[in-house]
Motif scaffolding. Sequence first.
Motif, PDB file in Angstrom:
ATOM      1  N   ARG A   8      16.520   2.371  -3.784  1.00  0.00           N
ATOM      2  CA  ARG A   8      15.232   2.727  -3.214  1.00  0.00           C
ATOM      3  C   ARG A   8      14.157   2.143  -4.128  1.00  0.00           C
ATOM      4  NH1 ARG A   8      10.875   6.116  -2.489  1.00  0.00           N
ATOM      5  NH2 ARG A   8      10.881   6.593  -4.698  1.00  0.00           N
ATOM      6  N   ALA A   9      13.047   1.718  -3.538  1.00  0.00           N
ATOM      7  CA  ALA A   9      12.002   1.125  -4.383  1.00  0.00           C
ATOM      8  C   ALA A   9      10.630   1.608  -3.940  1.00  0.00           C
ATOM      9  CB  ALA A   9      12.057  -0.400  -4.298  1.00  0.00           C
ATOM     10  N   ALA A  10       9.762   1.734  -4.896  1.00  0.00           N
ATOM     11  CA  ALA A  10       8.351   1.990  -4.587  1.00  0.00           C
ATOM     12  C   ALA A  10       7.528   0.985  -5.382  1.00  0.00           C
ATOM     13  CB  ALA A  10       7.960   3.411  -4.972  1.00  0.00           C
ATOM     14  N   MET A  11       6.455   0.543  -4.794  1.00  0.00           N
ATOM     15  CA  MET A  11       5.585  -0.390  -5.504  1.00  0.00           C
ATOM     16  C   MET A  11       4.124  -0.050  -5.205  1.00  0.00           C
ATOM     17  SD  MET A  11       5.345  -4.532  -5.350  1.00  0.00           S
ATOM     18  CE  MET A  11       3.763  -5.240  -4.910  1.00  0.00           C
ATOM     19  N   VAL A  12       3.296  -0.126  -6.256  1.00  0.00           N
ATOM     20  CA  VAL A  12       1.868   0.083  -6.080  1.00  0.00           C
ATOM     21  C   VAL A  12       1.131  -1.132  -6.634  1.00  0.00           C
ATOM     22  CG1 VAL A  12       1.465   1.252  -8.292  1.00  0.00           C
ATOM     23  CG2 VAL A  12      -0.011   1.771  -6.330  1.00  0.00           C
ATOM     24  N   CYS A  13       0.002  -1.424  -6.036  1.00  0.00           N
ATOM     25  CA  CYS A  13      -0.781  -2.575  -6.481  1.00  0.00           C
ATOM     26  C   CYS A  13      -2.258  -2.203  -6.560  1.00  0.00           C
ATOM     27  CB  CYS A  13      -0.612  -3.731  -5.497  1.00  0.00           C
ATOM     28  SG  CYS A  13      -1.722  -5.108  -5.837  1.00  0.00           S
ATOM     29  N   CYS A  14      -2.872  -2.557  -7.675  1.00  0.00           N
ATOM     30  CA  CYS A  14      -4.332  -2.471  -7.785  1.00  0.00           C
ATOM     31  C   CYS A  14      -4.889  -3.891  -7.778  1.00  0.00           C
ATOM     32  CB  CYS A  14      -4.760  -1.797  -9.078  1.00  0.00           C
ATOM     33  SG  CYS A  14      -4.395  -0.046  -9.117  1.00  0.00           S
ATOM     34  N   GLY A  15      -6.026  -4.053  -7.175  1.00  0.00           N
ATOM     35  CA  GLY A  15      -6.657  -5.375  -7.129  1.00  0.00           C
ATOM     36  C   GLY A  15      -6.534  -6.019  -5.762  1.00  0.00           C
ATOM     37  N   ALA A  16      -5.650  -5.465  -4.920  1.00  0.00           N
ATOM     38  CA  ALA A  16      -5.471  -6.031  -3.581  1.00  0.00           C
ATOM     39  C   ALA A  16      -6.421  -5.374  -2.579  1.00  0.00           C
ATOM     40  CB  ALA A  16      -4.035  -5.857  -3.123  1.00  0.00           C
ATOM     41  N   LEU A  59      -9.414  -1.715  -2.099  1.00  0.00           N
ATOM     42  CA  LEU A  59     -10.385  -0.853  -2.770  1.00  0.00           C
ATOM     43  C   LEU A  59      -9.771   0.452  -3.255  1.00  0.00           C
ATOM     44  CD1 LEU A  59     -13.464  -1.461  -0.462  1.00  0.00           C
ATOM     45  CD2 LEU A  59     -12.962  -2.475  -2.696  1.00  0.00           C
ATOM     46  N   PHE A  60      -8.456   0.566  -3.153  1.00  0.00           N
ATOM     47  CA  PHE A  60      -7.745   1.736  -3.687  1.00  0.00           C
ATOM     48  C   PHE A  60      -6.343   1.252  -4.044  1.00  0.00           C
ATOM     49  CE2 PHE A  60      -7.657   1.532   0.903  1.00  0.00           C
ATOM     50  CZ  PHE A  60      -6.295   1.520   1.178  1.00  0.00           C
ATOM     51  N   PRO A  61      -5.632   2.020  -4.854  1.00  0.00           N
ATOM     52  CA  PRO A  61      -4.267   1.594  -5.182  1.00  0.00           C
ATOM     53  C   PRO A  61      -3.403   1.647  -3.926  1.00  0.00           C
ATOM     54  CG  PRO A  61      -4.760   3.737  -6.171  1.00  0.00           C
ATOM     55  CD  PRO A  61      -6.022   3.246  -5.546  1.00  0.00           C
ATOM     56  N   MET A  62      -2.795   0.510  -3.563  1.00  0.00           N
ATOM     57  CA  MET A  62      -2.052   0.481  -2.307  1.00  0.00           C
ATOM     58  C   MET A  62      -0.561   0.314  -2.547  1.00  0.00           C
ATOM     59  SD  MET A  62      -3.070  -3.285  -0.810  1.00  0.00           S
ATOM     60  CE  MET A  62      -1.958  -3.222   0.574  1.00  0.00           C
ATOM     61  N   ARG A  63       0.209   0.958  -1.711  1.00  0.00           N
ATOM     62  CA  ARG A  63       1.663   0.767  -1.743  1.00  0.00           C
ATOM     63  C   ARG A  63       2.002  -0.516  -0.998  1.00  0.00           C
ATOM     64  NH1 ARG A  63       4.637   5.664  -2.972  1.00  0.00           N
ATOM     65  NH2 ARG A  63       6.485   4.686  -2.031  1.00  0.00           N
ATOM     66  N   ALA A  64       3.231  -1.013  -1.259  1.00  0.00           N
ATOM     67  CA  ALA A  64       3.663  -2.274  -0.642  1.00  0.00           C
ATOM     68  C   ALA A  64       4.956  -2.039   0.110  1.00  0.00           C
ATOM     69  CB  ALA A  64       3.855  -3.320  -1.735  1.00  0.00           C
ATOM     70  N   PRO A  65       4.865  -1.446   1.313  1.00  0.00           N
ATOM     71  CA  PRO A  65       6.093  -1.074   2.031  1.00  0.00           C
ATOM     72  C   PRO A  65       7.012  -2.265   2.317  1.00  0.00           C
ATOM     73  CG  PRO A  65       4.100  -0.604   3.348  1.00  0.00           C
ATOM     74  CD  PRO A  65       3.651  -1.011   2.011  1.00  0.00           C
ATOM     75  N   GLU A  66       6.391  -3.449   2.589  1.00  0.00           N
ATOM     76  CA  GLU A  66       7.288  -4.579   2.907  1.00  0.00           C
ATOM     77  C   GLU A  66       8.124  -4.981   1.690  1.00  0.00           C
ATOM     78  OE1 GLU A  66       3.973  -4.376   2.288  1.00  0.00           O
ATOM     79  OE2 GLU A  66       3.033  -5.829   3.640  1.00  0.00           O
ATOM     80  N   VAL A  67       7.534  -4.877   0.498  1.00  0.00           N
ATOM     81  CA  VAL A  67       8.309  -5.198  -0.708  1.00  0.00           C
ATOM     82  C   VAL A  67       9.333  -4.090  -0.967  1.00  0.00           C
ATOM     83  CG1 VAL A  67       8.183  -5.573  -3.200  1.00  0.00           C
ATOM     84  CG2 VAL A  67       6.409  -6.510  -1.699  1.00  0.00           C
TER      85      VAL A  67
END
Lengths: 289, 780
Positions: A210-218, A220-228
């Motif tokens: 299982r994986a979770a990923m968050v990104c800042c800079g993409a 205006l809020f920290p977003m998760r990356a469901p496709e990744v």
Amino acid sequence: MRPASFEYHRATSLEHALELLGEFGENGRPIAGGQSLVPMMNFRLARPGHLVDINRLPLDAIEIAGPVLRIGALTRHIAYFDNPWIARHFPAFLDAVHYIGHPTIRRNGSIGGSISHADPTAELPAISVLYDADIVARSVTGERRIKAQEFFLSAYVTALEPGEMVVAVEFPIPPAASTGSFIELGERSGDFATASIGISLEHGGGKIVRAAMVCCGADLFPMRAPEVEDFLVGKPLVNPSGAEAGCIFAASIDPVDDHIASADYRRGLIAELTHRAIEAACTRALDKS
Amino acid sequence: MKADRPKHIGARVQRFEDTRLLSGSARYIDDIRLPDMLHLSFVRADTAHANIVEIDTSALADLEYATWVFTGKDTAGLSMKAHQDYPEMQYSEQPLLAEGKVRFVGEPVAVVLAEDAYRAEDAAELVFVDYETLPVIGTMAQARDSSLPSLFDGWASNVIVQRQMKGGDLEAAKAAAAHVIKRTYSTQRQAGVPMECRGVVASYDHADRVLTVWSSTQMPHLVRTYISEELDLPESRIRVVAPDVGGGFGVKGQVFGDEVLVAWLAMKTGRPVKWIEDRREHLIASIHARDHQHTLEAYVSADGRLLGLKADITVDNGAYSTFPFTSAGEPGMVGKVLPGPYDFQAYEATFRAVATNKCAIGTYRGVARPSAVFSQERLMDDIAKELGMDPFDFRLKNIIRQFPYKNVLGFSYDEGSYAQSLEQMQALLAEDVTEAAASRSSSTKRVGVGIACFIEQTAHGTPDFTRRRVPIETGYIAARVEMSPDGEVTIDLGLQNHGQGLETTMAQVAADALGVNPENVYVRHGDTLTTPYSVGTWGSRGGALGGGAVHLASLKLAAKLKTIAAHLLQAKPDEIELANGNAYVRDAVQRFIPIRKLARAALRNVDQLPEGMQPGLEAEQRQDGPKDGTYSNAVHAAVVEIDIPTGKMKLRRFVVVEDCGTILNPLVVDGQVRGGVVQGIGSAMFEHFIYDAECQPLTTSFADYLMPLAPEIPNIEVHHIETPTPLTPLGAKGLGEGGAIGPAAAIANAVANALDVGVSCTPLNTNAIWKLSQHLRGAA
């Protein structure tokens, strides 16, 4: 650069603080370390008529509460560096706090303040989104839990209602076979991030489960990356196709463009940081197993 | 037996002023608190170019506290006039408060005074200004487009001044050249950022008709002169005090309209008035620097000799001309210094300042030379690359080796260590050069080495300012040295100490001449009441000229002490030596008298003086700069490591080999060099003051205007070569600015080396490096 006029109140108990905040509504703000609020007030970008000082409230415990690690709103950033639970269960969290500001900010800034301020590139909001934390908010009318993913609405905008205050953040403790990483790049050490990526993995049999990923800079809020997150499931810990994951994610985003970094650069950087964060997390998983 | 004579000049004396500065007991402008003081808050233009239709201050009447408000109508006719008497220069003034029109965001439009600073700021928010916006002149290209309207009535175009300098036969050089290399280089607009912002306090004593102005300035006497002329007051009744100044860097080396305005307001209201600039005001409206574009064309022989150089220089000056260096100063400096340390005799430079709707360009550490050296040294590397030569070899082939050298414009260079410093640097970098070459095979991590070799004309004197027709007019520094009856020494110095270590180095200089310890010398400065008229501390002249003045004044005093000692010891004056607090008869040290006894004799027991000698122990000296200044030289080198996938650059090593002639105190020189280098690193990698297309500033706080921070700075290695100059009394050359001049060029050359690309502009931030390394990621 002097704040507009305001009234100062020292809260003597949580109930007192909530009472005051309830009374002042949109015109009141709790203040803890003041690392974000005070500069905003000095620029007169924030003009609360009333400040409720919560620094003396007993809200700074880090404790295991059943399935979660509960972090009191007044916990200062400096407290994470030698906390054994953070180190054991939340490696991405521990990585992330090393990127928080400078010593003064780390000693004074609090998790409640950072979460409520909702800077789009701040580390603790990102970490709370990565780990599916609950933001525990309380007001005179009671307490509610808001999923981190639903808490951050835009830059400096949260789901908090007037009169409501963050009292704790609860992080679900991941299973034993899990790890993570967090990588950030800013122009200078301690700066606002140009971009950052956090990864949390569960693994078994040499693979990502299982994986979770968050990104800042993409955004205006920290977003998760469901496709990744979907892409990574089933990938081997040795060579997890991080570069490909980075490309997949980068193609899906429309990053911020500003005078620090162009959207093109941010996209390229986010792809690379995604790659590196995945590699780092998988390397940790392999080291552990 | 010979007296043991300590030499204080050149010793590593810890700075005396640090006790005060580092313990928090220094007194800065904001520490000046006077009874009944009013606080000033500016209403500043929030649009870059507009007619002022109306200023409505009626809301202030409803406040429950008292306020005073003034606009350009009240101050009509009072202005900053900064003009250089060139026929090619278009005249302009900046009103103290805008009159009818604003020309940049941040321009003062009105002031509000109140009894506390918070209320003044609250009240200033209530002043409503109605603007009729005008199209902006936002770029150099727009400013040079003569079809666009001019910023000032009566101007023919927005080119404020355009001039030319030339020497030798450029056509012949071009004809003889095997290679013609043409490049355009630019350096970004910066703010100058001292830790302490600016500020002014003024108070007028109606009884004595004395105006006192405290200002965080590098030039108190010039502030006094300007206020005197503008407000029509006698200079004798104006006292200007620069208290402890928390960094100046040239930013505080100009006279500002607010200094005149606060003085005027104190007289007008009859109350002391205080204005403390905040960081936003400082960033948008004090001065800016460095906004240059240079197109250079070099003519080079087949065997790598530089034959000639043609230059076209544009400076985006912003809206107004600053006093006393004017908008002609910055481009003129580039035209003058571009020939640099290289031996060639054909040159032509066309240089201009253009007006845009931005904050004015003023002096900031290095003044035009960081930009000039950036272009000059990028060009040297670009030529070397085109010719397939090593950058060191190309420079060594063209470097000046014979002194004094008359350059292509007729400037005379005193002796320096140009070739030696290059050779020393080459040895210091040998391993890095090898590593950089080896990293060429990597498409993920590259190492690069870059150098910048430059000279700096320092200690400018009156002849230089006369030649430039600049309103500073004069260049001398004065010092008055006085010994009190107890033998303690006071220096009243025409310099202002804001980080230069002058309270220590000047004491060292006097101590050597007077035979006392530096601890017994009290250096006073920054107050026009106590110090002799001088132009202040700027332009790398404190050590060279101030030190010279102190040295010569101290020698005069020493001569009198020796005469008195000779009289009392029954010896000849030329047999007397002063050391360790005593006057000795040379070769007979058992015959001595304490200097404090001589002082007592000179001032109290005057019956002991030789017959006919006047009592008193004081001497004064004014030291001007040599005709062409004295030339310091240095080589800077940067070693960078670049992470190609992210563009992240790490500065691994920064090395300086410098020659500032006689070193007064190595600790101070190292500190000056390192501080300058850090600012140069800021220019190279971080600092960028950005306007959008409407000339709205985007980088108005430290969240957006990025200063270099400690973690990004490597250990800065400093190596000294000492070539004393015959042109100043102590052999010292200027060194205050040099540190800031080389880094942008050295770092850009290191980036060019690492990535094998041309680098034409700064700042080399992460985004820029990422773009420059695109070709390497493509290959990966």
